[in-house]
Design a protein around this motif. Structure first.
Motif, PDB file in Angstrom:
ATOM      1  N   ILE A 173     -17.429  32.579   6.697  1.00  0.00           N
ATOM      2  CA  ILE A 173     -18.118  31.480   6.557  1.00  0.00           C
ATOM      3  C   ILE A 173     -17.755  30.138   5.824  1.00  0.00           C
ATOM      4  CG2 ILE A 173     -19.317  32.426   4.297  1.00  0.00           C
ATOM      5  CD1 ILE A 173     -21.439  30.830   7.010  1.00  0.00           C
ATOM      6  N   GLY A 174     -16.879  30.405   4.922  1.00  0.00           N
ATOM      7  CA  GLY A 174     -16.151  29.340   4.100  1.00  0.00           C
ATOM      8  C   GLY A 174     -15.196  28.634   5.236  1.00  0.00           C
ATOM      9  N   LEU A 175     -14.913  28.761   6.359  1.00  0.00           N
ATOM     10  CA  LEU A 175     -13.983  28.017   7.210  1.00  0.00           C
ATOM     11  C   LEU A 175     -14.402  26.649   7.725  1.00  0.00           C
ATOM     12  CD1 LEU A 175     -12.805  30.977   9.512  1.00  0.00           C
ATOM     13  CD2 LEU A 175     -11.633  29.966   7.445  1.00  0.00           C
ATOM     14  N   PRO A 176     -15.660  26.423   8.046  1.00  0.00           N
ATOM     15  CA  PRO A 176     -16.225  25.081   8.275  1.00  0.00           C
ATOM     16  C   PRO A 176     -15.736  24.207   7.389  1.00  0.00           C
ATOM     17  CG  PRO A 176     -17.805  26.709   8.657  1.00  0.00           C
ATOM     18  CD  PRO A 176     -16.911  27.543   8.099  1.00  0.00           C
ATOM     19  N   ALA A 177     -15.712  24.288   6.037  1.00  0.00           N
ATOM     20  CA  ALA A 177     -15.292  23.350   5.059  1.00  0.00           C
ATOM     21  C   ALA A 177     -13.860  23.131   5.163  1.00  0.00           C
ATOM     22  CB  ALA A 177     -15.363  23.808   3.698  1.00  0.00           C
ATOM     23  N   TYR A 178     -13.192  23.924   5.746  1.00  0.00           N
ATOM     24  CA  TYR A 178     -11.599  23.739   5.876  1.00  0.00           C
ATOM     25  C   TYR A 178     -11.272  22.869   7.241  1.00  0.00           C
ATOM     26  CZ  TYR A 178     -10.463  26.805   1.824  1.00  0.00           C
ATOM     27  OH  TYR A 178     -10.324  27.562   0.750  1.00  0.00           O
ATOM     28  N   LEU A 179     -12.241  23.323   8.090  1.00  0.00           N
ATOM     29  CA  LEU A 179     -12.217  22.379   9.436  1.00  0.00           C
ATOM     30  C   LEU A 179     -12.613  21.014   9.340  1.00  0.00           C
ATOM     31  CD1 LEU A 179     -14.027  25.191  11.705  1.00  0.00           C
ATOM     32  CD2 LEU A 179     -11.468  24.350  12.075  1.00  0.00           C
ATOM     33  N   GLU A 180     -13.708  20.818   8.522  1.00  0.00           N
ATOM     34  CA  GLU A 180     -13.763  19.196   7.853  1.00  0.00           C
ATOM     35  C   GLU A 180     -12.636  18.635   7.574  1.00  0.00           C
ATOM     36  OE1 GLU A 180     -16.393  17.543   8.613  1.00  0.00           O
ATOM     37  OE2 GLU A 180     -18.040  19.321   9.057  1.00  0.00           O
ATOM     38  N   ARG A 181     -12.099  19.306   6.266  1.00  0.00           N
ATOM     39  CA  ARG A 181     -10.791  18.642   5.809  1.00  0.00           C
ATOM     40  C   ARG A 181      -9.544  18.376   6.986  1.00  0.00           C
ATOM     41  NH1 ARG A 181     -11.314  22.953   1.340  1.00  0.00           N
ATOM     42  NH2 ARG A 181     -13.081  22.218   0.162  1.00  0.00           N
ATOM     43  N   LEU A 182      -9.563  19.522   7.640  1.00  0.00           N
ATOM     44  CA  LEU A 182      -8.487  19.251   8.832  1.00  0.00           C
ATOM     45  C   LEU A 182      -8.720  18.172   9.686  1.00  0.00           C
ATOM     46  CD1 LEU A 182      -6.178  21.190  10.115  1.00  0.00           C
ATOM     47  CD2 LEU A 182      -7.888  21.761  11.780  1.00  0.00           C
ATOM     48  N   LEU A 183      -9.991  17.895  10.102  1.00  0.00           N
ATOM     49  CA  LEU A 183     -10.118  16.571  10.805  1.00  0.00           C
ATOM     50  C   LEU A 183     -10.521  15.373   9.892  1.00  0.00           C
ATOM     51  CD1 LEU A 183     -12.769  18.553  13.047  1.00  0.00           C
ATOM     52  CD2 LEU A 183     -10.313  17.697  13.608  1.00  0.00           C
ATOM     53  N   GLY A 184     -10.250  15.415   8.653  1.00  0.00           N
ATOM     54  CA  GLY A 184     -10.468  14.273   7.653  1.00  0.00           C
ATOM     55  C   GLY A 184      -9.303  13.142   7.611  1.00  0.00           C
ATOM     56  N   GLN A 185      -9.525  12.220   6.803  1.00  0.00           N
ATOM     57  CA  GLN A 185      -8.750  11.072   6.599  1.00  0.00           C
ATOM     58  C   GLN A 185      -7.269  11.443   5.759  1.00  0.00           C
ATOM     59  OE1 GLN A 185      -8.892   8.191   8.684  1.00  0.00           O
ATOM     60  NE2 GLN A 185     -10.499   9.516   9.746  1.00  0.00           N
ATOM     61  N   ASP A 186      -7.523  12.284   4.820  1.00  0.00           N
ATOM     62  CA  ASP A 186      -6.437  12.498   3.858  1.00  0.00           C
ATOM     63  C   ASP A 186      -5.350  13.191   4.464  1.00  0.00           C
ATOM     64  OD1 ASP A 186      -4.735  13.131   1.877  1.00  0.00           O
ATOM     65  OD2 ASP A 186      -6.371  13.282   0.389  1.00  0.00           O
ATOM     66  N   PRO A 187      -4.203  12.912   4.697  1.00  0.00           N
ATOM     67  CA  PRO A 187      -3.096  13.556   5.444  1.00  0.00           C
ATOM     68  C   PRO A 187      -2.807  15.068   4.451  1.00  0.00           C
ATOM     69  CG  PRO A 187      -2.434  11.413   5.073  1.00  0.00           C
ATOM     70  CD  PRO A 187      -3.685  11.518   4.622  1.00  0.00           C
ATOM     71  N   GLU A 188      -2.920  14.618   3.165  1.00  0.00           N
ATOM     72  CA  GLU A 188      -2.478  15.939   2.429  1.00  0.00           C
ATOM     73  C   GLU A 188      -3.558  17.138   2.349  1.00  0.00           C
ATOM     74  OE1 GLU A 188      -1.434  14.664  -1.706  1.00  0.00           O
ATOM     75  OE2 GLU A 188       0.109  13.258  -0.830  1.00  0.00           O
ATOM     76  N   GLU A 189      -4.869  16.661   2.456  1.00  0.00           N
ATOM     77  CA  GLU A 189      -5.874  17.570   2.614  1.00  0.00           C
ATOM     78  C   GLU A 189      -5.866  18.259   3.930  1.00  0.00           C
ATOM     79  OE1 GLU A 189      -8.568  18.783   0.671  1.00  0.00           O
ATOM     80  OE2 GLU A 189      -7.060  18.031  -0.745  1.00  0.00           O
ATOM     81  N   ARG A 190      -5.680  17.344   4.870  1.00  0.00           N
ATOM     82  CA  ARG A 190      -5.413  18.044   6.280  1.00  0.00           C
ATOM     83  C   ARG A 190      -4.216  18.810   6.513  1.00  0.00           C
ATOM     84  NH1 ARG A 190      -5.369  12.141   8.439  1.00  0.00           N
ATOM     85  NH2 ARG A 190      -3.176  12.639   8.918  1.00  0.00           N
ATOM     86  N   THR A 191      -3.097  18.705   5.941  1.00  0.00           N
ATOM     87  CA  THR A 191      -2.000  19.785   5.709  1.00  0.00           C
ATOM     88  C   THR A 191      -2.467  20.819   4.902  1.00  0.00           C
ATOM     89  OG1 THR A 191      -0.189  18.006   5.897  1.00  0.00           O
ATOM     90  CG2 THR A 191       0.192  20.193   4.979  1.00  0.00           C
ATOM     91  N   ARG A 192      -3.280  20.608   3.892  1.00  0.00           N
ATOM     92  CA  ARG A 192      -3.639  22.048   2.996  1.00  0.00           C
ATOM     93  C   ARG A 192      -4.491  22.824   3.768  1.00  0.00           C
ATOM     94  NH1 ARG A 192      -2.512  18.610  -1.536  1.00  0.00           N
ATOM     95  NH2 ARG A 192      -4.870  17.679  -1.722  1.00  0.00           N
ATOM     96  N   ALA A 193      -5.541  22.214   4.410  1.00  0.00           N
ATOM     97  CA  ALA A 193      -6.613  22.957   5.116  1.00  0.00           C
ATOM     98  C   ALA A 193      -5.953  23.826   6.390  1.00  0.00           C
ATOM     99  CB  ALA A 193      -7.563  21.892   5.797  1.00  0.00           C
ATOM    100  N   GLY A 194      -5.002  22.777   7.197  1.00  0.00           N
ATOM    101  CA  GLY A 194      -4.269  23.399   8.172  1.00  0.00           C
ATOM    102  C   GLY A 194      -3.417  24.836   7.857  1.00  0.00           C
ATOM    103  N   ARG A 195      -2.750  24.921   6.585  1.00  0.00           N
ATOM    104  CA  ARG A 195      -2.411  25.961   6.151  1.00  0.00           C
ATOM    105  C   ARG A 195      -3.159  26.908   5.797  1.00  0.00           C
ATOM    106  NH1 ARG A 195       1.417  22.551   2.310  1.00  0.00           N
ATOM    107  NH2 ARG A 195       3.156  21.852   3.567  1.00  0.00           N
ATOM    108  N   VAL A 196      -4.165  26.744   5.244  1.00  0.00           N
ATOM    109  CA  VAL A 196      -5.416  27.735   4.996  1.00  0.00           C
ATOM    110  C   VAL A 196      -5.968  28.196   6.445  1.00  0.00           C
ATOM    111  CG1 VAL A 196      -7.401  28.254   4.002  1.00  0.00           C
ATOM    112  CG2 VAL A 196      -5.780  27.094   2.909  1.00  0.00           C
ATOM    113  N   LEU A 197      -6.090  27.442   7.318  1.00  0.00           N
ATOM    114  CA  LEU A 197      -6.683  28.068   8.344  1.00  0.00           C
ATOM    115  C   LEU A 197      -5.651  28.838   9.215  1.00  0.00           C
ATOM    116  CD1 LEU A 197      -8.614  24.722   9.479  1.00  0.00           C
ATOM    117  CD2 LEU A 197      -9.593  27.016   9.072  1.00  0.00           C
ATOM    118  N   TYR A 198      -4.372  28.181   9.179  1.00  0.00           N
ATOM    119  CA  TYR A 198      -3.517  29.079   9.925  1.00  0.00           C
ATOM    120  C   TYR A 198      -3.419  30.650   9.165  1.00  0.00           C
ATOM    121  CZ  TYR A 198       0.920  31.193  10.865  1.00  0.00           C
ATOM    122  OH  TYR A 198       1.979  32.263  11.367  1.00  0.00           O
ATOM    123  N   CYS A 199      -3.389  30.699   7.998  1.00  0.00           N
ATOM    124  CA  CYS A 199      -3.293  32.162   7.286  1.00  0.00           C
ATOM    125  C   CYS A 199      -4.604  32.694   7.666  1.00  0.00           C
ATOM    126  CB  CYS A 199      -3.037  31.827   5.745  1.00  0.00           C
ATOM    127  SG  CYS A 199      -1.486  31.178   5.301  1.00  0.00           S
TER     128      CYS A 199
END
Length: 186
Positions: A20-46
């Protein structure tokens, strides 16, 4: 976050966090901040494709990303990278529960990515080199299902120079192997 299906979040499997927490990470993955996108991508990958193991929660992630692509909004390079990881992951028979039953996760994800492939290719015009590279990593494995892959890569390899040309040529060679064609000389 837009989902095209009603997912049974309570039954979806991840590596360690509640799905249920994944949508918040997906929002960050699609956001404007490159560092947040990278962090979210790592979490989602894991959480959904850790070390090549496909979890059922990958299906709603692909649903959200392909729904975004269908709006005409380009995905971030990190989102394309996650799609590529999902398509490469394996877990035979894993299913994800939805309102009307369940879906085979690997098959669902592949068909959803194939459905938005023309949009992904349209945005890979070389203007964003990172996005272009990620698309080139994604598409070879789809070459057996879409002639557009080889066409896109041939055009890219003949149009671009330098690193982008090399990335396209390498992806083309891999795509032609997947499609059963001959290797393109570069």
């Amino acid at each position: 976050m837009i989902f095209t299906r009603e997912w049974d979040w309570g039954s979806l499997e991840t590596l360690s966090i509640p799905a249920i927490g994944l949508p918040a990470y997906l929002e960050r993955l699609l956001g404007q901040d490159p560092e947040e996108r990278t962090r979210a991508g790592r979490v989602l990958y894991c959480q959904v494709v850790n070390q090549g193991h496909l979890y059922s929660a990958a299906a709603p992630c692909v649903d959200a990303l392909t729904a975004r692509a269908r709006t005409g909004t380009p995905l971030t390079p990190q989102a394309v990278s996650l799609l590529e990881c999902v398509l490469n992951a394996r877990n035979a028979g894993v299913r994800a529960a939805v309102e009307d039953g369940s879906v085979d996760v690997a098959g669902y994800c592949r068909s959803e990515v194939l459905a938005v492939l023309p949009r992904l290719l349209r945005h890979a015009d070389g203007a964003d080199a990172e996005y272009f590279r990620e698309v080139c990593y994604l598409v070879p494995q789809l070459a057996d299902s879409s002639d557009a892959v080889v066409t896109f890569l041939r055009k890219s390899a003949s149009t671009f120079d330098g690193e982008l040309r090399q990335v396209a040529a390498d992806a083309l060679e891999e795509a032609e192997e997947v499609a059963g064609g001959t290797s393109w000389a570069h």
